[in-house]
Design an enzyme around this catalytic site. Sequence first.
Site, PDB file in Angstrom:
ATOM      1  N   CYS A 116      23.231  72.935 -34.211  1.00 45.76           N
ATOM      2  CA  CYS A 116      23.198  72.880 -33.497  1.00 45.76           C
ATOM      3  C   CYS A 116      22.309  71.490 -32.344  1.00 45.76           C
ATOM      4  CB  CYS A 116      22.590  73.542 -32.098  1.00 45.76           C
ATOM      5  SG  CYS A 116      22.938  75.218 -32.530  1.00 45.76           S
ATOM      6  N   HIS A 253      19.719  71.444 -25.494  1.00 41.83           N
ATOM      7  CA  HIS A 253      20.170  71.996 -26.621  1.00 41.83           C
ATOM      8  C   HIS A 253      20.179  73.373 -25.012  1.00 41.83           C
ATOM      9  CE1 HIS A 253      22.184  74.419 -28.621  1.00 41.83           C
ATOM     10  NE2 HIS A 253      21.745  75.128 -29.670  1.00 41.83           N
ATOM     11  N   ASN A 283      25.703  79.439 -26.024  1.00 40.42           N
ATOM     12  CA  ASN A 283      25.267  78.487 -26.549  1.00 40.42           C
ATOM     13  C   ASN A 283      26.330  77.452 -27.355  1.00 40.42           C
ATOM     14  OD1 ASN A 283      24.339  76.437 -28.809  1.00 40.42           O
ATOM     15  ND2 ASN A 283      22.994  78.478 -29.858  1.00 40.42           N
TER      16      ASN A 283
END
Length: 326
Positions: A116, A253, A283
């Site tokens: 990520c 993020h 996500n």
Amino acid sequence: MTKVLRSVVTGVGGFLPKTVVTNDDLARIVDTSDEWIVERTGIRQRHKAAEDEPVSDLAVEAARRALEAAGRRPEDVDLIVVGTTTPDLTFPATATIVQRKLGCPVGIAFDVQAVCSGFVYALSTADGFVARGRSKCALVVGAETMTRLMDWTDRGTCVLFGDGAGAVVLEPQEGEGTTADRGLLGFALRADGTKQDLLYVDGGVSTNGQVGHLRMQGNQVFRHAVVNISEAIFAAAADAGIDVHDVDWFIPHQANQRILEGVAKRVGIAEEKVISTVAQHANTSAASIPLALYQGLQDGRIKPGQLLLLEAMGGGLTWGACVLRL
Ligand code: UT7
């Protein structure tokens, strides 16, 4: 003041696959509910790539849009860095597949694997080429098909992730060496391999030969996220020579609305400065920051010249933050 070369974002693009999966869709396959997912994460839906749609296709679409926004053509590109944890193939790098599909000339192309945190790592890596004059036109892409890594019987993870891609074009421009310069002004990258068990995929080429599934101790990752990201944000701000309060937009993020808000509060960023796409995208790992940047530009909130703060945390654990003036 001495002139310095800066890596300036001259174009941004994003792409989401067509299929939308709602929380209600997932409630039909695992024991969950729209209410639980919205309350605990802020996620309402996610996009899912088609079976015959590899991550490089998403990356190519995002890159095309970024190049168009920058007024550049594939022929101009001399460096491609793709942040991805879901490559088309074990090798070659997705970046070289993107290069071929876009029709870019021979140049430099490689992937960055920081899960990520992939985009923050990729951007900082590309800066090492662009701000030294080694690349005149770089593509930095975050692209993921995270839905391919899901265990669709694990409600603790399968509701959290989605697919997508975002890209920026980076070009060298001379600056004055001040915080008024356009370009990447500072960053801080971190990794702590001792925290692997909190978030990892239980398959790999040189272990069991499987693709594997994503495994996460969500509440542990949550706890580390808020504390660690805050430290990296202050370090990136110090590296850039700015005060966090000067930031126009906070582009985190997009893992969980509660993490976004927790980090913003801890570092003293007002809620209205936070770009959030978690409700629509979920996500998307390395793609989430450039996708949020793209959305903020598309809807007119983010404007050229503004100061942006990006941050992410993911498997590794890895985390980091970047400060840039658009
Ligand atoms: O981008 C990479 C970084 N990843 C992240 O940043 C994710 C960080 N973690 C999170 O976002 C949150 O921890 C989650 C959203 C994953 C979970 O939220 P939580 O508030 O930390 O819940 P929890 O894991 O402590 O679980 C609470 C309860 C459990 O039930 P019991 O044991 O209390 O009976 C879970 O089994 O919620 C249950 N649960 C669910 N219930 C309905 C877990 N997932 C679900 C679900 N639907 N999908």
